[in-house]
Design an enzyme around this catalytic site. Structure first.
Site, mmCIF file in Angstrom:
data_model
loop_
_atom_site.group_PDB
_atom_site.id
_atom_site.type_symbol
_atom_site.label_atom_id
_atom_site.label_comp_id
_atom_site.label_asym_id
_atom_site.label_seq_id
_atom_site.Cartn_x
_atom_site.Cartn_y
_atom_site.Cartn_z
ATOM 1 N N CYS A 1 8.135 18.037 -9.077
ATOM 2 C CA CYS A 1 8.804 16.741 -9.236
ATOM 3 C C CYS A 1 10.278 16.973 -9.582
ATOM 4 O O CYS A 1 10.594 17.727 -10.514
ATOM 5 C CB CYS A 1 8.131 15.960 -10.369
ATOM 6 S SG CYS A 1 9.058 14.478 -10.851
ATOM 7 N N CYS B 1 4.837 11.893 -14.003
ATOM 8 C CA CYS B 1 5.785 10.942 -14.624
ATOM 9 C C CYS B 1 5.961 9.667 -13.807
ATOM 10 O O CYS B 1 6.685 8.756 -14.214
ATOM 11 C CB CYS B 1 7.150 11.631 -14.798
ATOM 12 S SG CYS B 1 8.043 11.906 -13.254
ATOM 13 N N HIS C 1 0.823 -1.219 0.000
ATOM 14 C CA HIS C 1 0.000 0.000 0.000
ATOM 15 C C HIS C 1 0.855 1.265 0.000
ATOM 16 O O HIS C 1 0.379 2.333 0.369
ATOM 17 C CB HIS C 1 -0.950 -0.019 1.207
ATOM 18 C CG HIS C 1 -1.911 -1.153 1.144
ATOM 19 N ND1 HIS C 1 -2.562 -1.662 2.238
ATOM 20 C CD2 HIS C 1 -2.332 -1.924 0.096
ATOM 21 C CE1 HIS C 1 -3.336 -2.679 1.873
ATOM 22 N NE2 HIS C 1 -3.205 -2.856 0.588
HETATM 23 N N1 APR Z 1 0.046 -7.884 17.887
HETATM 24 C C1 APR Z 1 -0.488 -8.669 16.922
HETATM 25 N N2 APR Z 1 -1.640 -8.371 16.273
HETATM 26 C C2 APR Z 1 -2.257 -7.219 16.631
HETATM 27 C C3 APR Z 1 -1.781 -6.356 17.638
HETATM 28 C C4 APR Z 1 -0.565 -6.732 18.270
HETATM 29 N N3 APR Z 1 -0.009 -5.986 19.240
HETATM 30 N N4 APR Z 1 -2.649 -5.317 17.771
HETATM 31 C C5 APR Z 1 -3.634 -5.530 16.867
HETATM 32 N N5 APR Z 1 -3.408 -6.671 16.193
HETATM 33 C C6 APR Z 1 -4.191 -7.264 15.109
HETATM 34 C C7 APR Z 1 -5.670 -7.258 15.333
HETATM 35 O O1 APR Z 1 -6.070 -8.458 15.997
HETATM 36 C C8 APR Z 1 -6.200 -7.216 13.886
HETATM 37 O O2 APR Z 1 -6.295 -8.523 13.388
HETATM 38 O O3 APR Z 1 -3.957 -6.475 13.966
HETATM 39 C C9 APR Z 1 -5.098 -6.483 13.128
HETATM 40 C C10 APR Z 1 -5.439 -5.049 12.765
HETATM 41 O O4 APR Z 1 -6.421 -5.078 11.758
HETATM 42 P P1 APR Z 1 -6.705 -3.736 10.910
HETATM 43 O O5 APR Z 1 -6.752 -2.582 11.834
HETATM 44 O O6 APR Z 1 -7.854 -4.022 10.006
HETATM 45 O O7 APR Z 1 -5.370 -3.533 10.042
HETATM 46 P P2 APR Z 1 -4.993 -4.208 8.655
HETATM 47 O O8 APR Z 1 -5.480 -5.624 8.599
HETATM 48 O O9 APR Z 1 -3.546 -3.973 8.461
HETATM 49 O O10 APR Z 1 -5.806 -3.318 7.584
HETATM 50 C C11 APR Z 1 -5.595 -3.641 6.238
HETATM 51 O O11 APR Z 1 -6.893 -1.721 5.562
HETATM 52 O O12 APR Z 1 -7.496 0.504 5.737
HETATM 53 C C12 APR Z 1 -6.707 -0.392 5.072
HETATM 54 O O13 APR Z 1 -4.757 0.269 3.932
HETATM 55 C C13 APR Z 1 -5.248 -0.047 5.212
HETATM 56 O O14 APR Z 1 -3.388 -1.599 5.041
HETATM 57 C C14 APR Z 1 -4.623 -1.341 5.721
HETATM 58 C C15 APR Z 1 -5.667 -2.398 5.396
#
Ligand code: APR
Length: 250
Positions: free
Chosen positions: A134, A117, A106
């Site tokens: 740029c 460009c 991402h």
């Molecule tokens: N250790 C391990 N896991 C953790 C911890 C921790 N300390 N804290 C939170 N988590 C886990 C949660 O259990 C959950 O499964 O991290 C995850 C967070 O989920 P999201 O907030 O949805 O993040 P992510 O899955 O990275 O989101 C994906 O969504 O908005 C878009 O571009 C954004 O890259 C992102 C994508």
């Protein structure tokens, strides 16, 4: 040759003080995601979106990698060329931990991109105000190098190539800190004979029965266990988990 693909999300950086998106109090509790992280919002209100990423970039300056980031870097050093690190995260904590060749699906908060460009360059933790030119083509169409919703995500091809490699070479997929709501990690797990999952708690979007091993705890606490499992897997000449039961639940 056996290899490992790490695939992480916001949870791996949580203990470094970077907010996740969907946990309680997460970023999408504070902001409406479609107002700050979508192609439409950027067309509608460029400055507002640039300011959102400026704030996150400034906050990133003081953040340090945690044991989980360092664990990946150490495995890469010990098994050169056999540990590929892929992340949904736009922070630079893997780079700060010494990881090489991290694939940022991402984008990266510390980089800018020219919309004219396509040139991408590092800006560190500096703000983007929208009047920058740029350095390659001189156009005044400079933006954050972050993939927002309804935008192209070209790095995904490298993810699919890596997954194909896992099934061909009987590799291991290690998923850390993602809700599985954007990336269907449950499906991805089926590419790899060996699959490890680490989240804080079970996730609606992930059927953890698909994984050989799952650990519901902080990534920093799971890191040494993941390291031991990965080290065993990569060192065992015969591949597999070196005779260990693959259904171990830590
Ligand atoms: N250790 C391990 N896991 C953790 C911890 C921790 N300390 N804290 C939170 N988590 C886990 C949660 O259990 C959950 O499964 O991290 C995850 C967070 O989920 P999201 O907030 O949805 O993040 P992510 O899955 O990275 O989101 C994906 O969504 O908005 C878009 O571009 C954004 O890259 C992102 C994508």
């Amino acid at each position: 040759m056996r290899n490992i693909v790490f695939l992480s999300g916001a949870g791996i950086s949580a203990e470094s003080g970077i907010s996740t998106f969907r946990d309680a109090g997460g970023l999408w509790d504070t902001y409406n995601v479609m107002d700050v992280c979508s192609a439409e919002a950027f067309r509608r209100n460029r400055q507002f979106v640039l300011a959102f990423y400026n704030k996150r970039r400034r906050e990133l300056a003081g953040k340090a990698p945690n044991a989980a980031h360092r664990m990946v870097a150490e495995l890469q050093r010990e098994f050169p060329g056999r540990v590929l690190n892929i992340t949904q995260n736009i922070d630079d904590l893997f780079e700060k931990a010494g990881c090489q060749g991290t694939v940022h699906l991402h984008g990266e908060l510390t980089k800018a991109r020219c919309e004219t460009c396509g040139h991408i360059w590092s800006i560190g933790y500096a703000d983007l105000v929208g009047t920058e030119l740029c350095p390659r083509c001189g156009a005044a169409r400079v933006r954050h190098h972050v993939v927002m919703f309804n935008e192209q995500a070209p790095e995904y091809t490298r993810l699919y190539e890596a997954l194909d490699g896992l099934s061909a070479d009987r590799g291991m997929l290690v998923v850390i800190g993602t809700s599985g709501l954007v990336l269907p990690v449950e499906e991805f797990a089926r590419y790899a004979p060996y699959r490890v999952l680490n989240n804080l708690e079970p996730q609606e979007a992930i059927d953890d029965r698909v994984f050989s091993v799952h650990m519901y705890e902080k990534a920093g606490d799971a890191a040494p266990k993941i390291a031991e499992l990965a080290h065993h897997f990569l060192s065992a000449g015969r591949g597999g988990l070196g005779g260990r039961r693959a259904d171990i639940v830590f």
